[in-house]
Design a protein around this motif. Structure first.
Motif, PDB file in Angstrom:
ATOM      1  N   UNK A  46      -6.323  50.453  -1.578  1.00 52.01           N
ATOM      2  CA  UNK A  46      -5.289  51.203  -2.292  1.00 52.01           C
ATOM      3  C   UNK A  46      -4.710  52.257  -1.354  1.00 52.01           C
ATOM      4  N   UNK A  47      -3.470  52.623  -1.575  1.00 48.95           N
ATOM      5  CA  UNK A  47      -2.841  53.665  -0.773  1.00 48.95           C
ATOM      6  C   UNK A  47      -1.381  53.367  -0.533  1.00 48.95           C
ATOM      7  N   UNK A  48      -0.878  53.823   0.633  1.00 42.13           N
ATOM      8  CA  UNK A  48       0.513  53.578   0.996  1.00 42.13           C
ATOM      9  C   UNK A  48       0.576  52.961   2.382  1.00 42.13           C
ATOM     10  N   UNK A 106       3.684  57.383   6.565  1.00 42.76           N
ATOM     11  CA  UNK A 106       2.256  57.615   6.603  1.00 42.76           C
ATOM     12  C   UNK A 106       1.551  56.387   6.066  1.00 42.76           C
ATOM     13  N   UNK A 107       0.783  55.771   6.922  1.00 43.66           N
ATOM     14  CA  UNK A 107      -0.004  54.612   6.513  1.00 43.66           C
ATOM     15  C   UNK A 107      -1.418  55.104   6.257  1.00 43.66           C
ATOM     16  N   UNK A 108      -1.743  55.253   4.991  1.00 39.20           N
ATOM     17  CA  UNK A 108      -3.066  55.753   4.614  1.00 39.20           C
ATOM     18  C   UNK A 108      -3.571  54.934   3.436  1.00 39.20           C
ATOM     19  N   UNK A 109      -4.735  54.335   3.629  1.00 40.93           N
ATOM     20  CA  UNK A 109      -5.324  53.520   2.570  1.00 40.93           C
ATOM     21  C   UNK A 109      -6.791  53.899   2.387  1.00 40.93           C
ATOM     22  N   UNK A 110      -7.304  53.584   1.215  1.00 40.85           N
ATOM     23  CA  UNK A 110      -8.730  53.696   0.940  1.00 40.85           C
ATOM     24  C   UNK A 110      -9.267  52.284   0.821  1.00 40.85           C
ATOM     25  N   UNK A 111     -10.285  51.997   1.609  1.00 43.80           N
ATOM     26  CA  UNK A 111     -10.954  50.700   1.577  1.00 43.80           C
ATOM     27  C   UNK A 111     -12.272  50.902   0.852  1.00 43.80           C
ATOM     28  N   UNK A 112     -12.531  50.114  -0.162  1.00 44.79           N
ATOM     29  CA  UNK A 112     -13.787  50.276  -0.895  1.00 44.79           C
ATOM     30  C   UNK A 112     -14.283  48.927  -1.364  1.00 44.79           C
ATOM     31  N   UNK A 145      -8.687  55.276   5.648  1.00 45.23           N
ATOM     32  CA  UNK A 145      -8.168  54.801   6.921  1.00 45.23           C
ATOM     33  C   UNK A 145      -6.739  55.286   7.046  1.00 45.23           C
ATOM     34  N   UNK A 146      -6.451  56.006   8.117  1.00 44.75           N
ATOM     35  CA  UNK A 146      -5.082  56.414   8.406  1.00 44.75           C
ATOM     36  C   UNK A 146      -4.643  55.712   9.683  1.00 44.75           C
ATOM     37  N   UNK A 147      -3.379  55.379   9.735  1.00 48.79           N
ATOM     38  CA  UNK A 147      -2.818  54.736  10.922  1.00 48.79           C
ATOM     39  C   UNK A 147      -1.597  55.541  11.362  1.00 48.79           C
ATOM     40  N   UNK A 149       5.392  52.098   0.950  1.00 51.73           N
ATOM     41  CA  UNK A 149       5.220  51.431  -0.348  1.00 51.73           C
ATOM     42  C   UNK A 149       3.754  51.489  -0.778  1.00 51.73           C
ATOM     43  N   UNK A 150       3.555  51.341  -2.066  1.00 49.99           N
ATOM     44  CA  UNK A 150       2.219  51.394  -2.634  1.00 49.99           C
ATOM     45  C   UNK A 150       1.480  50.094  -2.391  1.00 49.99           C
ATOM     46  N   UNK A 151       0.212  50.222  -1.985  1.00 50.65           N
ATOM     47  CA  UNK A 151      -0.652  49.059  -1.784  1.00 50.65           C
ATOM     48  C   UNK A 151      -1.763  49.119  -2.823  1.00 50.65           C
ATOM     49  N   UNK A 152      -1.990  48.019  -3.506  1.00 48.03           N
ATOM     50  CA  UNK A 152      -3.062  47.937  -4.500  1.00 48.03           C
ATOM     51  C   UNK A 152      -3.566  46.494  -4.517  1.00 48.03           C
ATOM     52  N   UNK A 153      -4.611  46.227  -3.725  1.00 52.64           N
ATOM     53  CA  UNK A 153      -5.149  44.878  -3.573  1.00 52.64           C
ATOM     54  C   UNK A 153      -6.612  44.880  -3.995  1.00 52.64           C
TER      55      UNK A 153
END
Length: 126
Positions: free
Chosen positions: A96-98, A29-35, A48-50, A102-106
């Motif tokens: 942020x998200x996955x 599951x590719x799901x991130x929050x863009x802010x 955003x989900x992909x 893996x965890x994404x935190x940029x």
């Protein structure tokens, strides 16, 4: 041939090995929050989900393609050559998200929203 038959009779039937199915599929599951948030307090955020593209982003297909190209690291996006006004109104962008399990935190701070959009393409155009 007779010795083989006698040997098979003494050993008995050989059971089939248990089936192997491999490791269970890992959800991707590719799901991130863009802010982004301006120093003055203004803030925006979308999910955003992909796979499939969706969520609250106005251009999810393009945003997912952008993240896929850079393996969810917006710092690797090629900067556009558009001009921006040299007005210092700092804004902090966060992803942020996955992504691919893996965890994404940029997080990155830009001089203004124009500079942020120039550096991140379609990701923060909402």
């Amino acid at each position: 041939m007779l010795p083989l038959l006698l040997a098979a009779a003494l050993i008995g039937p050989v059971p089939d090995p248990p089936p192997t199915y491999g490791a269970p599929p890992r959800p991707t599951t590719n799901e991130v929050t863009l802010s982004y948030q301006a120093a003055a307090g203004f803030a925006m955020a979308v999910k955003l989900t992909c796979d499939p593209p969706g969520g609250g982003h106005p251009q999810p297909v393009q945003a997912c393609a952008t993240l896929d190209e850079v393996d969810a690291d917006p710092g690797r996006i090629k900067r556009a050559s558009t001009a921006c006004v040299l007005l210092y109104q700092p804004v902090t962008a966060t992803v942020t998200g996955t992504w691919e399990g893996r965890t994404v935190n940029w997080t990155h701070r830009f001089g203004n929203t124009c500079d942020m959009r120039r550096a991140t393409g379609v990701l923060f155009r909402f």
